[in-house]
Write a protein that holds these residues in place. Structure first.
Motif, PDB file in Angstrom:
ATOM      1  N   ALA A 158       5.243  -9.514   6.440  1.00 32.09           N
ATOM      2  CA  ALA A 158       4.992  -8.260   7.128  1.00 32.09           C
ATOM      3  C   ALA A 158       5.235  -7.074   6.202  1.00 32.09           C
ATOM      4  O   ALA A 158       4.506  -6.074   6.246  1.00 32.09           O
ATOM      5  CB  ALA A 158       5.875  -8.153   8.374  1.00 32.09           C
ATOM      6  N   LEU A 159       6.248  -7.163   5.353  1.00 29.72           N
ATOM      7  CA  LEU A 159       6.526  -6.083   4.414  1.00 29.72           C
ATOM      8  C   LEU A 159       5.393  -5.917   3.415  1.00 29.72           C
ATOM      9  O   LEU A 159       5.016  -4.789   3.063  1.00 29.72           O
ATOM     10  CB  LEU A 159       7.835  -6.366   3.674  1.00 29.72           C
ATOM     11  CG  LEU A 159       9.111  -6.174   4.506  1.00 29.72           C
ATOM     12  CD1 LEU A 159      10.308  -6.785   3.791  1.00 29.72           C
ATOM     13  CD2 LEU A 159       9.358  -4.697   4.777  1.00 29.72           C
ATOM     14  N   ARG A 160       4.810  -7.023   2.971  1.00 32.77           N
ATOM     15  CA  ARG A 160       3.697  -6.927   2.030  1.00 32.77           C
ATOM     16  C   ARG A 160       2.463  -6.313   2.702  1.00 32.77           C
ATOM     17  O   ARG A 160       1.741  -5.527   2.097  1.00 32.77           O
ATOM     18  CB  ARG A 160       3.375  -8.316   1.457  1.00 32.77           C
ATOM     19  CG  ARG A 160       4.437  -8.833   0.502  1.00 32.77           C
ATOM     20  CD  ARG A 160       3.908  -9.988  -0.322  1.00 32.77           C
ATOM     21  NE  ARG A 160       3.650 -11.174   0.480  1.00 32.77           N
ATOM     22  CZ  ARG A 160       4.550 -12.111   0.734  1.00 32.77           C
ATOM     23  NH1 ARG A 160       5.774 -11.994   0.252  1.00 32.77           N
ATOM     24  NH2 ARG A 160       4.238 -13.166   1.457  1.00 32.77           N
ATOM     25  N   VAL A 161       2.227  -6.694   3.964  1.00 33.15           N
ATOM     26  CA  VAL A 161       1.089  -6.104   4.681  1.00 33.15           C
ATOM     27  C   VAL A 161       1.320  -4.611   4.890  1.00 33.15           C
ATOM     28  O   VAL A 161       0.408  -3.794   4.707  1.00 33.15           O
ATOM     29  CB  VAL A 161       0.884  -6.816   6.035  1.00 33.15           C
ATOM     30  CG1 VAL A 161      -0.218  -6.125   6.843  1.00 33.15           C
ATOM     31  CG2 VAL A 161       0.513  -8.287   5.828  1.00 33.15           C
ATOM     32  N   ALA A 162       2.546  -4.238   5.267  1.00 32.49           N
ATOM     33  CA  ALA A 162       2.858  -2.823   5.466  1.00 32.49           C
ATOM     34  C   ALA A 162       2.717  -2.043   4.158  1.00 32.49           C
ATOM     35  O   ALA A 162       2.243  -0.901   4.156  1.00 32.49           O
ATOM     36  CB  ALA A 162       4.270  -2.667   6.025  1.00 32.49           C
TER      37      ALA A 162
END
Length: 405
Positions: free
Chosen positions: A201-205
């Motif tokens: 999720a952090l990479r997508v954000a």
């Protein structure tokens, strides 16, 4: 490689795994690296394998078993073909049967020092035929399942990956975004929590932030405050399901029984962050023994997290995903499920108060017994402990009931 940021403890555990000289070991060493979807299992293992490649002069082999991919899982038959061809066996020499291929694989690896990564396994049965028969090899298997059978039968060492610690998740976001994190540290920390400290999720954000340079991190964190909007924004670029958080979660659901899938969905309705088996039984309208067994299954699949003392929880993104499923499911009425849950808490709290203050029972309204089992709170110490443990939950339930009629 950004995905393993902050995994120093886990890397050290894998270092201990390979500590002895391969020639002195008496059995093949196997490590089962498990964790929830998107937690960074593959990144950790690949990084560690790169660090230790010098200890395995005959090579490193990697096979994606596709256990939780949108495509069909790779069969042991086909995985063995890939492994055998990697060590020099031509396709013309491959036997037709799985057992024959497995025997050939053990023979071919007998005098080799290999590091073998079996990534994304669906089950122990998918992994077992791929195990070499020599102590000179080391196997790393990753899965969303705990692969308990590898531990019990093959002596595997188990390593469970948790969510990143807050400080490490912040550093990962800083590595991905750069100076914008330094400019808005508080917004970045809020963004980390909205992404549940989940590396995927952090990479997508981070990619979303890079694609929208005119949007502040505070603005992006504000957009992620709404659960439905959050799951939509964390859907990646729409072209790769492996970067869509909801899609990645959905592949875990495919491996659940209908009973387990239903209970997982219903957990999304719970107003609080953790719960125990009696509450689970109330949500599902089932008996406590069945609820406890289902909770254990969900924990093995890393869809709920054991918190100790029989309690379970799930991180915010999984809760949001579960809630979206419960809202859309035709087979369950969310209001009826919550009604059973609230009846359970009301009746159990009343039992606790009657035990602790029996002389004042006449002042309290009579509470009808719920349709599902409640714990025995006839002992004052047990009753007080239950109230203490459930205080935050009872508050959340009361607030939810007041806000939703």
């Amino acid at each position: 490689m950004a995905g393993f940021t902050g995994r120093h403890r886990e890397l050290a555990a894998l270092d201990d795994l390979a500590g002895g000289e391969p020639g002195r070991r008496t059995a093949v060493v196997i490590s089962s690296v498990s964790g929830t979807a998107g937690v960074g299992k593959t990144a950790l293992v690949v990084h560690w394998a790169h660090r230790w490649r010098g200890r395995f002069p005959d090579g490193q082999l990697y096979v994606d078993l596709r256990g939780y991919d949108p495509a069909a899982p790779l069969t042991a038959h086909d995985a063995l073909a890939t492994l055998l061809e990697a060590v020099g066996v031509s396709s013309a020499e491959l036997s037709a049967g799985v057992e024959e291929r497995a025997a050939r694989w053990r023979s071919e690896t007998a005098d080799r020092r290999l590091l073998i990564v079996l990534d994304n396994a669906a089950s122990v049965e998918q992994v077992r035929p791929l195990l070499p028969g020599t102590a000179s090899c080391l196997v790393l298997a990753t899965s969303r399942d705990s692969l308990a059978g590898l531990v019990v039968r093959h002596g595997a060492r188990r390593l469970d990956l948790d969510l990143l610690p807050a400080a490490d998740a912040y550093e990962l976001l800083r590595l991905l975004i750069g100076v914008r994190v330094d400019a808005e540290p508080e917004a970045a920390r809020l963004l980390v929590e909205r992404c549940a400290r989940l590396p995927l999720a952090l990479r997508v954000a981070a990619e979303l932030a890079a694609a929208r340079p005119g949007t502040s991190l505070a603005g992006l964190a504000s957009e992620l405050a709404d659960e439905q909007r959050r799951m939509h924004l964390l859907g990646g670029d729409g072209g790769d399901p492996r970067t869509d958080v909801s899609a990645v979660f959905s592949w875990s659901m495919r491996h659940l029984t209908p009973v387990a899938a239903r209970l997982f969905r219903l957990f999304g309705l719970h107003p609080h962050t953790d719960f125990e088996a009696y509450a689970a039984a109330a949500l599902a309208g089932t008996d406590v023994s069945a609820a406890r067994s289902t909770l254990e299954l969900l924990a093995r699949k890393h869809l709920v997290q054991p918190l100790g003392d029989g309690r379970y929880g799930m991180h915010d993104l999984l809760r949001a995903y579960a809630r979206s499923l419960a809202t859309d499911a035709a087979e369950d009425d969310p209001r009826a499920a919550l009604g059973r849950l609230f009846d359970h808490y009301l009746a159990t709290a009343a039992d606790a108060m009657d035990t602790l203050h029996p002389a004042e029972a006449f002042r309290r309204p009579r509470i009808a017994p719920p349709g599902t089992a409640t714990p025995d709170l006839s002992d004052p110490g047990v009753a007080r402990a239950w109230l203490d443990v459930e205080l935050d939950c009872l508050t959340a339930v009361a607030r939810h009931a007041a806000e939703h009629g």
